[in-house]
Design a protein around this motif. Structure first.
Motif, PDB file in Angstrom:
ATOM      1  N   ASP A 132       0.832  -1.205   0.000  1.00 47.50           N
ATOM      2  CA  ASP A 132       0.000   0.000   0.000  1.00 47.50           C
ATOM      3  C   ASP A 132       0.868   1.258   0.000  1.00 47.50           C
ATOM      4  O   ASP A 132       0.582   2.223  -0.722  1.00 47.50           O
ATOM      5  N   ALA A 133       1.922   1.255   0.808  1.00 46.55           N
ATOM      6  CA  ALA A 133       2.805   2.416   0.882  1.00 46.55           C
ATOM      7  C   ALA A 133       3.474   2.685  -0.463  1.00 46.55           C
ATOM      8  O   ALA A 133       3.585   3.836  -0.900  1.00 46.55           O
ATOM      9  N   ALA A 134       3.901   1.610  -1.122  1.00 48.05           N
ATOM     10  CA  ALA A 134       4.528   1.774  -2.439  1.00 48.05           C
ATOM     11  C   ALA A 134       3.516   2.302  -3.451  1.00 48.05           C
ATOM     12  O   ALA A 134       3.837   3.182  -4.271  1.00 48.05           O
ATOM     13  N   ASP A 135       2.298   1.786  -3.407  1.00 47.66           N
ATOM     14  CA  ASP A 135       1.251   2.250  -4.325  1.00 47.66           C
ATOM     15  C   ASP A 135       0.934   3.733  -4.133  1.00 47.66           C
ATOM     16  O   ASP A 135       0.608   4.437  -5.089  1.00 47.66           O
ATOM     17  N   LYS A 136       1.025   4.197  -2.902  1.00 43.07           N
ATOM     18  CA  LYS A 136       0.697   5.592  -2.587  1.00 43.07           C
ATOM     19  C   LYS A 136       1.879   6.537  -2.813  1.00 43.07           C
ATOM     20  O   LYS A 136       1.746   7.762  -2.629  1.00 43.07           O
ATOM     21  N   GLY A 137       3.027   5.982  -3.177  1.00 40.87           N
ATOM     22  CA  GLY A 137       4.180   6.816  -3.489  1.00 40.87           C
ATOM     23  C   GLY A 137       4.835   7.478  -2.293  1.00 40.87           C
ATOM     24  O   GLY A 137       5.475   8.523  -2.437  1.00 40.87           O
TER      25      GLY A 137
END
Length: 355
Positions: free
Chosen positions: A106-111
């Protein structure tokens, strides 16, 4: 959030910088990175509560090796950590963030996390890292049988064993619809019964048989660890580290035996990231490298969690508590996340009759 961070920063001494550590480098470039980190003076580590996974010992060892670089932390929880990173995206406060790897996705998806490949990154199995290093696994939690030997005389060693009628009304595990551990258990049961990350049907079929045999006492929505330690649960299918904690820390001693099922089980990744726009990037890299060295990885095992880097040598006293378990297979969290709805539906329909 700002108040605790400002207080922590104010507590950092910016007196004369400490000299470089004595002895050889743990990895090439460590001394130069330490020198750069001293200019920042602090690393802010989100969600590394000191009582979990031996973080307290990691903090202590880091401070001893790197005088002049303070480390501060909070204990938010995985999902809340991602929320906090997103809320402070324009003015990041954290340098690193630790969480269950599903939250790392999720953190990676949110940048909100940055690519960084630490020491030993190349040794990690592919499911244990984002290709560019936006997150990487530092330790695993593993599905095991936690057996109260005061209540169960014949300790099961395999998934097949648990189907025996002598284990009637003895087993407790977490509901996969509402808990991450329950989800991991479904995949572990699949891996142990001829399935795979892409084929959960054998796991669902197995759990159905376990219920039909009358061997499941109950499924629960929150961890039953306290009840297990009190002696109220004969067999808890849960995380290995809870069983080891019960045995060596919380007083159960020889009354508990911890068994990784012999056919196969799932190793659930817990990951860490460097935060995008980290205010102290060199100190962040120093911290991330430190916990990914062989020495840092072995220190996690002292906290009853298994290192993510294959082949790390562990002290004999740790190996005695946590013997090699080659049957553990890495959980692919990306696939697990994609399949959550399917797992929920299949388990509910097969085990509970669609409840």
């Amino acid at each position: 959030m700002k108040s605790w961070l400002l207080a922590a920063a104010a507590a950092v001494s910016f007196a004369s910088a400490a000299h470089a550590f004595d002895g050889a480098e743990l990895y090439e470039g460590e001394a130069a990175l330490y020198e750069a980190a001293q200019q920042e003076g602090i690393v802010v580590s989100f969600d590394t509560g000191p009582t979990w996974a031996n973080w307290a010992a990691q903090f202590k060892a880091f401070k001893e090796r790197y005088p002049g670089v303070e480390i501060v932390y909070n204990d938010l929880g995985s999902a809340a950590t991602v929320v906090a990173l997103e809320k402070t995206k324009n003015r990041p406060q954290a340098d690193t963030a630790y969480y269950f790897a599903g939250s790392a996705l999720d953190a990676a998806d949110k940048g909100v996390v940055a690519p960084f490949q630490p020491v030993n990154f190349e040794k990690l199995p592919a499911p244990f890292k984002e290709a560019e290093g936006r997150w990487f696994t530092i330790h695993t939690l593993n599905i095991a049988f936690l057996v109260n030997t005061n209540l169960v005389k014949d300790v099961p060693t395999s998934w097949a064993d648990l189907l025996d009628e002598k284990y009637a009304n003895t087993i407790v595990y977490l509901d996969p619809r509402s808990t991450g551990q329950g989800q991991v258990l479904v995949f572990a049961a699949a891996l142990g019964n001829g399935g795979s990350m892409d084929d959960i049907a054998p796991g669902i079929d197995y759990l159905t048989k376990l219920h039909q045999a009358g061997n499941v006492m109950r499924t629960v929505g929150t961890t039953p660890y306290a009840q297990f330690v009190k002696g109220e649960i004969p067999i808890y299918i849960g995380y290995e580290n809870d069983g080891l904690k019960a045995k060596y820390t919380d007083g159960m001693g020889d009354a508990v035996q911890v068994v990784i099922p012999e056919e196969a089980s799932a190793a659930a990744p817990y990951a860490i990231s460097m935060v995008e726009g980290a205010p102290n990037p060199n100190a962040a890299k120093l911290w991330l490298n430190f916990i990914m060295t062989d020495e840092g990885q072995a220190r996690f095992a002292d906290g009853f969690v298994r290192p993510s880097v294959p082949g790390v040598a562990l002290p004999a006293e740790v190996v005695e508590k946590m013997p090699a378990a080659p049957q553990l297979q890495p959980l692919d969290v990306a696939k697990a996340k994609e399949m959550k709805a399917a797992v929920d539906s299949a388990w509910s329909k097969a085990v509970l009759g669609g409840q």
